[in-house]
Scaffold this active site. Structure first.
Site, PDB file in Angstrom:
ATOM      1  N   LYS A  50       0.853  -1.198   0.000  1.00  0.00           N
ATOM      2  CA  LYS A  50       0.000   0.000   0.000  1.00  0.00           C
ATOM      3  C   LYS A  50       0.884   1.241   0.000  1.00  0.00           C
ATOM      4  O   LYS A  50       1.908   1.278   0.709  1.00  0.00           O
ATOM      5  CB  LYS A  50      -0.899  -0.029   1.239  1.00  0.00           C
ATOM      6  CG  LYS A  50      -1.990   1.043   1.269  1.00  0.00           C
ATOM      7  CD  LYS A  50      -2.861   0.878   2.523  1.00  0.00           C
ATOM      8  CE  LYS A  50      -3.997   1.891   2.579  1.00  0.00           C
ATOM      9  NZ  LYS A  50      -4.831   1.720   3.795  1.00  0.00           N
ATOM     10  N   SER A  84      -9.718   1.719   2.835  1.00  0.00           N
ATOM     11  CA  SER A  84      -8.855   2.492   1.973  1.00  0.00           C
ATOM     12  C   SER A  84      -7.796   1.639   1.239  1.00  0.00           C
ATOM     13  O   SER A  84      -7.179   2.127   0.290  1.00  0.00           O
ATOM     14  CB  SER A  84      -8.130   3.548   2.803  1.00  0.00           C
ATOM     15  OG  SER A  84      -7.292   2.934   3.755  1.00  0.00           O
ATOM     16  N   SER A 133      -9.962  -0.691   6.997  1.00  0.00           N
ATOM     17  CA  SER A 133      -9.354  -0.474   5.686  1.00  0.00           C
ATOM     18  C   SER A 133      -8.650  -1.674   5.070  1.00  0.00           C
ATOM     19  O   SER A 133      -8.267  -1.632   3.906  1.00  0.00           O
ATOM     20  CB  SER A 133      -8.363   0.693   5.756  1.00  0.00           C
ATOM     21  OG  SER A 133      -9.062   1.910   5.733  1.00  0.00           O
TER      22      SER A 133
END
Ligand SMILES: [Zn+2]
Lengths: 487, 484
Positions: B75, B150, B174
């Site tokens: 990420k 996210s 997330s």
């Protein structure tokens, strides 16, 4: 018309702690180095970096808190204080808000009349220092973050001081304490200590007390500036009150700077802005528990404090308060003196050797007096030699200097340099008889002319010393000479 | 396609060359990634170079790490010194971190091959990856829908076979929610289990890094690599307090006499398809001998409001550093330093980030602190207490991950509150700091994946993974592939 007034001062003091590394990262503390060479992702506030508490910084702080008679909190935590400024890379400062590591202490400050006064300490907390902005690049500002993250101890006093002298005394006493504790170099020139006095007056008029608005003078970094700014503010506030009658209201604390060139305070902010620092606990740092074991361990490192030592030197050794003050100005001198005296040398002799010769040499060499290449035993030996008259006072000074050069013991130096005094009364008597025989006029004057007696006796004494090449013990010479002249 | 574990074992045994496996992933990326948008940056050269090194190590008989030669996505809020770390923000679009996050160091030490940096909602603030200022990631199961967020890029990349496993971060769901939306396994470890050093902070007391994987075994394998104490993160647990475990060792052993807590009132709030899938999953556990215990968690309802006070308050401090002074976007139009701040931040932060900074700033402001922030801390303790009580009665709690399956792109962007409410099942887990996992448990009528959430007590990831694996063994949801 002159009104009676009282100056009221409280002080905030910032002290840089002399840890090896910064408070929340591993960067070394360094003054005056090339800008931004002592930085890392943490003290640069880079994304994703995290602070880790330097345990030593907290221990130094707790030690100082103990020396200031503060209560040490068993549980303390870190808070973020938010404000935007280019020298603060995260735009928040890690500080302590509602649970500082220590509170409610006091410090005894020495006053000019030899007494002391107790000034209450409100709290002391630990925080990180910011970097430095400089404006020397024309249209640009430059930022040096070498200082960012330096452990900073903030000490806040109650408004218990009533003169510039008292504030100066507190500042100096605090400097002496942190140096004794070894927690700060407290070098004013390097900005290790900064002061912010809050000043106002209580003025009596028509039997009523009027309080003038409080001024906070920011960022003072010399004792002189502290004292002068307070004296200046007192005059200015008095004048302002006489002219305007303005008194203290909620929130009308004004902020001033000190203009050293013009020796005056300069208004920076009229009303203290309703600063909202939005303090909240820093989630990146865990709260700290100071348990009894840890506190005990820190307590065991607490040394005799300078004021206690000064008092002891007066009561135990019979020194004057002044001499005791000079000897306890720094821990090295005080400790060296104490050890030397405990080895059996006389107090006055060691005091004189150290204050007159030792401190001068130490200053020249830029080292503490106990690092002059002279051990306490060697100094005690020298003092004892002077005490029994083996060397004269002036020879002792010379030997002291030579010892610092060579590290030799005093006896060897005295012998090699022919500095041993002659105290053999037979030998000295022979010299005196010669001088008396050679100077009949002076002898006559010394014996019978009251106007010239003293001077002539001195002259004869000098002649004897000269004949002995300065090696006769003057005490013995004067004893025998007096006896002969009074015969 | 091989799982990470299978691939690693084949590479280590010399049956497959890492270079070939990595090249295959990049070939697939070339074909599919333009339709998915999972990555913000790719590091093909470094990846192939690393793969070569791993192959050489194996050829020379050297031992290799637990993820040797395996293609991994990271990420883009975890710092890397070899490729930009953007956080999906204009603010950091060109930001190159001077160091690697702890987990990136761990991946490299385990001989993993980092393929690229995955898209995310800007600064991890969002539940759909629509808040990324740099790219739109879509759901591989239906490209008109969001992948969740996210960690939407990390979930989509695994689901679409654009890497074997990936790392995400989970502040309020997330990892788990995008895993659920994309039909993969997503694990949020206990707060403190994985070091946050180098993870760009959003809500520091809630953020936790974890794996997204095709199955429970790969999640366990990846957790083995990234878990452990790190002295650079003060909130990372010491190994004395929570000993590290090999999460693969007992993975195949079911938990005897498993007791599962459920909160009926909570489950009722989900869509029919989600409710049905959750119920069916519980029945499978029952068939394996587990006992279902109905409990109440009285403070669960307050989790969303509590979260949006605490997370935004922390974010308002964490994001203060993006000011255009030291790095990141600086407005070219600033005339003085105050304008450097105001213009740079106005220009480079997206709407949602601004909204959360404002919320947090407000909650911490003088006069409001007690009513908002302090109260939120108190409620957080009550929520934590709810979980403690639950784990006194049961081994774990099971509940949906999200009340719905993946929604349409743009469907909720005009209604942030609606978006916030969708995190109802995941947020409390972060507030309590406990570990939670999302495992595929079915599909709705539109063939969109549904996730089952399992939550257990702090630092019991070993048990959590075993419970998840018990179910996975009995079902084949995790083997389904999106129609690409
Ligand atoms: Zn540093």
């Amino acid at each position: 018309m002159d009104l009676q007034y009282k100056i009221i001062v409280g002080l905030e003091i910032h002290v840089h702690l002399a840890t090896r590394t910064k408070i929340f990262c591993g960067c070394e503390l360094a003054y005056g180095d090339t800008a931004n060479t002592h930085t890392c992702p943490v003290c640069l506030g880079m994304p994703g970096s995290l602070p880790v508490m330097n345990k030593k910084a907290l221990e130094y702080s707790i030690l100082t808190g103990l020396a200031l008679n503060c209560k040490i909190a068993p549980f303390t935590k870190w808070d973020r204080k938010s404000y935007y400024y280019p020298d603060l890379p995260k735009n928040y400062q890690i500080s302590q808000y509602d649970l500082p590591f220590s509170e409610h202490g006091y410090i005894e400050i020495p006053l000019a009349d030899g007494t002391t006064k107790k000034i209450r300490i409100t709290r002391a907390h630990l925080e990180e220092d910011a970097g430095k902005n400089t404006h020397t690049l024309g249209n640009f500002s430059a930022i040096d973050l070498n200082r960012a993250g330096t452990p900073l101890l903030e000490i806040v006093t109650e408004p218990d001081m009533n003169s510039a002298e008292e504030v100066g005394a507190l500042a100096r006493e605090l400097q002496r304490i942190v140096r004794y504790l070894g927690v700060s170099e407290a070098d004013m020139q390097k900005g290790h200590m900064r002061f912010e006095p809050n000043i106002n007056l209580h003025i009596t008029r028509d039997g009523q007390i009027f309080k003038t608005p409080i001024s906070e003078v920011k960022n003072l970094n010399s004792f002189r500036a502290v004292e002068r700014s307070i004296a200046y503010e007192a005059r200015r506030q008095y004048q302002e009150f006489v002219e305007t009658g303005k008194t203290m209201q909620m929130g009308n604390k004004a902020t001033y700077g000190w203009d050293d060139d013009n020796q005056m305070t300069v208004l920076q902010r009229e009303k203290e802005e309703a600063h909202d620092y939005r303090y909240f606990p820093d989630p990146d740092l865990v709260p700290v528990k100071v348990d009894a074991d840890w506190l005990g361990e820190i307590k065991s490192r607490l040394c005799e404090l300078p004021s206690q030592m000064q008092q002891r030197f007066v009561s135990e050794y019979g020194l004057s308060n002044y001499d005791a003050g000079v000897l306890t100005a720094d821990r090295a001198t005080a400790g060296f003196f104490d050890k030397t005296v405990k080895l059996g040398a006389t107090v006055k002799r060691v005091c004189n050797l150290l204050t007159q010769t030792g401190l001068k040499l130490a200053k020249e060499k830029g080292v503490p007096v106990d690092q002059l290449n002279i051990t306490d035993e060697a100094l005690a030996d020298l003092a004892k030699m002077a005490d029994v008259g083996d060397v004269s006072a002036s020879a002792a000074t010379t030997i002291f200097e030579m010892m610092a050069e060579s590290g030799e013991n005093p006896k060897k130096i005295a012998e090699e340099k022919n500095l041993i005094q002659k105290s053999d009364s037979g030998e000295i008597e022979t010299l005196i008889d010669q001088v008396i025989a050679e100077n009949p006029k002076a002898v006559e004057d010394a014996k019978n002319n009251p106007k010239k007696a003293k001077k002539s006796a001195g002259f004869l004494m000098g002649q004897v010393m000269q004949k002995s090449k300065g090696q006769a013990n003057p005490k013995v010479v004067s004893q025998i000479l007096n006896k002969k002249l009074n015969a | 396609m091989d799982t990470a574990k299978q691939l690693r074992d084949k590479i280590a045994a010399g049956e497959v060359q890492s270079v070939d496996a990595v090249q295959a992933v990049f070939d697939r990326i070339e074909k599919i990634e333009p339709n998915i948008g999972a990555y913000l940056s790719l590091c093909k050269e470094q990846a192939l170079e690393k793969a070569k090194q791993v192959d050489a190590k194996i050829a020379s008989g050297e031992s290799v790490g637990a993820l040797a030669g395996v293609p991994v996505g990271v990420k883009d809020n975890m710092c890397t010194d070899f490729v930009a770390t953007t956080c999906g923000s204009k603010m950091l679009e060109k930001f190159n971190a001077p160091y690697n996050a702890h987990v990136v160091e761990k991946l490299r030490a385990a001989d993993a091959v980092i393929v690229g940096k995955c898209n995310l909602d800007e600064f991890a603030m969002g539940s759909s990856t629509e808040n990324s200022a740099l790219k739109q990631t879509v759901n591989p199961w239906d490209t008109t829908r969001v992948p969740g967020g996210s960690s939407g890029g990390s979930a989509a990349a695994v689901a679409a076979g654009l890497c074997s496993v990936s790392l995400g971060s989970d502040t309020g769901g997330s990892i788990r929610q995008p895993a659920s939306f994309c039909g993969v396994v997503g694990l949020k470890p206990t707060y403190g289990r994985v070091s946050r050093y180098g993870l760009v902070a959003y809500g520091s007391s809630l953020d936790q890094i974890g794996p997204l994987a095709r199955n429970v075994t790969d999640a366990a394998l990846t957790l083995n690599v990234i878990a452990g104490h790190d002295e650079r993160d003060s909130t990372s647990i010491s190994e004395a307090d929570a000993p590290l475990k090999d999460y693969l060792t007992d993975l195949e052993s079911p938990i005897e006499g498993l007791k599962i807590a459920v909160v009926p009132a909570l489950n009722d709030a989900a869509d029919a398809a989600v409710r049905a899938a959750t119920q069916a999953a519980l029945e499978i556990y029952q068939s394996l001998g587990a006992e279902i215990i109905e409990i109440e968690m009285p403070h669960f309802d307050y989790a969303i409001s509590t979260y949006y006070v605490i997370a935004t308050a922390e974010a308002s401090g964490n994001l203060a550093r993006y000011d255009g002074v030291h790095y990141g976007h600086r407005s070219p139009d600033a005339e003085n330093y105050v304008e450097v701040y105001s213009k740079s931040r106005s220009e480079a932060f997206g709407t949602e980030v601004k909204r959360r900074i404002m919320l947090g700033t407000y909650a911490l402001s003088s006069g409001y602190y007690d009513a908002y922030y302090l109260k939120a801390l108190k409620v957080r303790n009550l929520i934590r207490q709810d979980f403690t009580n639950a784990f006194k009665q049961a081994d774990c709690l099971m509940l949906p991950v999200s009340p719905t399956t993946a929604f349409k792109i743009g469907e909720k962007t005009d209604d942030p509150l609606q978006m916030y409410l969708a995190d109802v099942y995941t947020i409390a887990v972060n507030l309590a700091g406990v570990p939670g996992i999302s495992v595929p448990c079915g599909f709705d009528e539109k063939n969109l994946p549904i996730g089952l959430q399992i939550v257990s007590e702090p630092f019991s990831e070993d048990k959590l993974l075993r419970i998840a694996r018990m179910y996975e063994k009995e079902t084949d949801w995790h083997t389904k592939k999106p129609p690409l």
